[in-house]
Design a protein around this motif. Sequence first.
Motif, PDB file in Angstrom:
ATOM      1  N   ALA A   1      34.990  50.062  35.894  1.00 38.73           N
ATOM      2  CA  ALA A   1      35.488  50.058  34.512  1.00 38.73           C
ATOM      3  C   ALA A   1      35.022  51.317  33.791  1.00 38.73           C
ATOM      4  O   ALA A   1      33.813  51.581  33.717  1.00 38.73           O
ATOM      5  N   PRO A   2      35.936  52.121  33.244  1.00 34.84           N
ATOM      6  CA  PRO A   2      35.533  53.355  32.562  1.00 34.84           C
ATOM      7  C   PRO A   2      34.541  53.111  31.427  1.00 34.84           C
ATOM      8  O   PRO A   2      33.676  53.959  31.160  1.00 34.84           O
ATOM      9  N   GLU A   3      34.654  51.939  30.776  1.00 35.84           N
ATOM     10  CA  GLU A   3      33.760  51.625  29.661  1.00 35.84           C
ATOM     11  C   GLU A   3      32.303  51.496  30.099  1.00 35.84           C
ATOM     12  O   GLU A   3      31.396  51.578  29.259  1.00 35.84           O
ATOM     13  N   LEU A   4      32.084  51.312  31.386  1.00 34.20           N
ATOM     14  CA  LEU A   4      30.722  51.156  31.894  1.00 34.20           C
ATOM     15  C   LEU A   4      30.143  52.457  32.432  1.00 34.20           C
ATOM     16  O   LEU A   4      28.994  52.485  32.877  1.00 34.20           O
ATOM     17  N   LEU A   5      30.939  53.522  32.398  1.00 31.92           N
ATOM     18  CA  LEU A   5      30.510  54.796  32.980  1.00 31.92           C
ATOM     19  C   LEU A   5      30.055  55.762  31.892  1.00 31.92           C
ATOM     20  O   LEU A   5      30.518  55.722  30.755  1.00 31.92           O
TER      21      LEU A   5
ATOM     22  N   ASN B   1      25.355  57.239  33.936  1.00 33.46           N
ATOM     23  CA  ASN B   1      25.754  56.121  34.785  1.00 33.46           C
ATOM     24  C   ASN B   1      27.119  56.432  35.393  1.00 33.46           C
ATOM     25  O   ASN B   1      28.124  55.824  35.043  1.00 33.46           O
ATOM     26  N   PRO B   2      27.170  57.404  36.320  1.00 33.17           N
ATOM     27  CA  PRO B   2      28.451  57.781  36.922  1.00 33.17           C
ATOM     28  C   PRO B   2      28.967  56.701  37.868  1.00 33.17           C
ATOM     29  O   PRO B   2      28.246  55.779  38.231  1.00 33.17           O
ATOM     30  N   ALA B   3      30.218  56.838  38.244  1.00 35.12           N
ATOM     31  CA  ALA B   3      30.820  55.872  39.170  1.00 35.12           C
ATOM     32  C   ALA B   3      30.072  55.881  40.498  1.00 35.12           C
ATOM     33  O   ALA B   3      29.774  56.944  41.056  1.00 35.12           O
TER      34      ALA B   3
ATOM     35  N   LEU C   1      29.470  41.663  30.665  1.00 34.63           N
ATOM     36  CA  LEU C   1      29.340  43.092  30.981  1.00 34.63           C
ATOM     37  C   LEU C   1      29.542  43.967  29.753  1.00 34.63           C
ATOM     38  O   LEU C   1      29.441  45.198  29.844  1.00 34.63           O
ATOM     39  N   GLY C   2      29.847  43.350  28.608  1.00 32.87           N
ATOM     40  CA  GLY C   2      30.134  44.124  27.412  1.00 32.87           C
ATOM     41  C   GLY C   2      31.577  44.585  27.338  1.00 32.87           C
ATOM     42  O   GLY C   2      31.913  45.458  26.525  1.00 32.87           O
ATOM     43  N   LEU C   3      32.439  44.006  28.170  1.00 33.38           N
ATOM     44  CA  LEU C   3      33.849  44.353  28.187  1.00 33.38           C
ATOM     45  C   LEU C   3      34.653  43.317  27.398  1.00 33.38           C
ATOM     46  O   LEU C   3      34.147  42.237  27.064  1.00 33.38           O
ATOM     47  N   LYS C   4      35.907  43.633  27.115  1.00 35.33           N
ATOM     48  CA  LYS C   4      36.777  42.641  26.499  1.00 35.33           C
ATOM     49  C   LYS C   4      36.893  41.440  27.429  1.00 35.33           C
ATOM     50  O   LYS C   4      36.930  41.605  28.659  1.00 35.33           O
TER      51      LYS C   4
ATOM     52  N   VAL D   1      34.626  42.547  41.942  1.00 32.58           N
ATOM     53  CA  VAL D   1      33.809  42.497  40.724  1.00 32.58           C
ATOM     54  C   VAL D   1      32.614  43.436  40.856  1.00 32.58           C
ATOM     55  O   VAL D   1      32.197  44.060  39.883  1.00 32.58           O
ATOM     56  N   GLN D   2      32.077  43.589  42.057  1.00 33.18           N
ATOM     57  CA  GLN D   2      31.004  44.561  42.242  1.00 33.18           C
ATOM     58  C   GLN D   2      31.508  45.967  41.932  1.00 33.18           C
ATOM     59  O   GLN D   2      30.818  46.759  41.276  1.00 33.18           O
ATOM     60  N   ILE D   3      32.725  46.275  42.381  1.00 35.26           N
ATOM     61  CA  ILE D   3      33.293  47.590  42.093  1.00 35.26           C
ATOM     62  C   ILE D   3      33.565  47.745  40.604  1.00 35.26           C
ATOM     63  O   ILE D   3      33.180  48.744  39.985  1.00 35.26           O
ATOM     64  N   LEU D   4      34.222  46.750  39.988  1.00 38.28           N
ATOM     65  CA  LEU D   4      34.558  46.824  38.565  1.00 38.28           C
ATOM     66  C   LEU D   4      33.319  46.974  37.693  1.00 38.28           C
ATOM     67  O   LEU D   4      33.340  47.678  36.679  1.00 38.28           O
ATOM     68  N   SER D   5      32.228  46.308  38.091  1.00 43.60           N
ATOM     69  CA  SER D   5      30.990  46.379  37.303  1.00 43.60           C
ATOM     70  C   SER D   5      30.169  47.616  37.634  1.00 43.60           C
ATOM     71  O   SER D   5      29.068  47.787  37.119  1.00 43.60           O
ATOM     72  N   ASN D   6      30.689  48.458  38.530  1.00 45.23           N
ATOM     73  CA  ASN D   6      29.998  49.672  38.986  1.00 45.23           C
ATOM     74  C   ASN D   6      28.645  49.347  39.618  1.00 45.23           C
ATOM     75  O   ASN D   6      27.675  50.086  39.483  1.00 45.23           O
ATOM     76  N   GLY D   7      28.611  48.201  40.306  1.00 45.31           N
ATOM     77  CA  GLY D   7      27.420  47.829  41.046  1.00 45.31           C
ATOM     78  C   GLY D   7      26.398  47.042  40.260  1.00 45.31           C
ATOM     79  O   GLY D   7      25.381  46.613  40.825  1.00 45.31           O
ATOM     80  N   ARG D   8      26.646  46.824  38.973  1.00 45.55           N
ATOM     81  CA  ARG D   8      25.678  46.031  38.190  1.00 45.55           C
ATOM     82  C   ARG D   8      25.624  44.593  38.698  1.00 45.55           C
ATOM     83  O   ARG D   8      24.558  44.006  38.807  1.00 45.55           O
TER      84      ARG D   8
END
Length: 341
Positions: free
Chosen positions: A301-305, A309-311, A179-182, A260-267
């Motif tokens: 994840a804030p880093e994905l917003l 691409n809002p929450a 996801l591009g996260l740590k 994980v769906q929530i954390l990935s913002n639906g991705r």
Amino acid sequence: MASAQVLSERGLDRIPEDYVRPPEERPEVAHDSFSHRQNIPVIDLSESRPRSQIVKEISQACEGWGFFQVLNHGVPYELLQRIMDVGAQFLSLPVHEKQLYSCRPGIAASEGYGHRMLVQENQVLDWRDYFDHHTLPLARRNINNWPGKPPIYRHTIEEYSEQMKLLAQRLLSLISESLGLKPSYIQNAIGEPYQNISLNYYPPCPEPELTLGLQSHSDLGAITLLLQDDVGGLQVCVDDTWVAVQPLHGALVVNLADQVQILSNGRYKSIEHRAVVNRNRSRISIATFYDPGREVTISPAPELLSANNPATYNSVLFGDHVSAWYNKGPKGKKVLDSLAV
């Protein structure tokens, strides 16, 4: 109502009405053969493979399916065989011995032997018996709640629990990275993991076209690891089509869950799945659920917003998500959908 195993062993020609699904929920084809199956993505986790390639394959599987199988996952094959064997030995015990470990009546998600996933009136029952073990954190674990027969049962569950924890953590690291996260992001968001291990038994059914072994649902937590025998019965819903999963020798099935769906913002998606049953053969599977604690709040994840691409999901206390799922019933993904912004 008697359990599915007891009913099956009575040699009934018809299943009781309590197990008959509404017409729109019934499987189209009785699951008596290996037809109508196809493989979900298969990922080789060998340490010799470039991590970047594994991350790429996981990203594709999580976006396109939400389900995949893993090979060379590091869990000893001997342990996979042994846990299936001890599960089968417990299931072969007389009913009165298994009932010594029965789930507490009227309490959802209680530990022990049972055959009702939900505690609701007028619910349609699944053609399944199960034993749910509370394995992590260690403060939840009481091996005296687990079967003492066969003698290696409890030790095997403990050993399997540790191996599943290590594999879940490795996979969540790869998923975070994809996801591009740590790599540590999802594990840190979950906190101290809660792990349950469920032994599932689907006995032969005289009318498999009228019932389900496990009703359609998405899993609640972060990630689920499934060990299944060679009979098959798992189906996943992709593009409104039920796809039957081909068992793969030595593999573990991985599916993403709601958090994980929530954390990935639906991705990434937690996919609806179900189990169909077989007229002539029984099936055993062992599911390991790796979840946040009930006091943990999960958010995109804030880093994905971004402004573009809002929450798409509201934050949720995981305990509230679990309560809603058990109180209302899964109904596909309606509990998760209710969190959409």
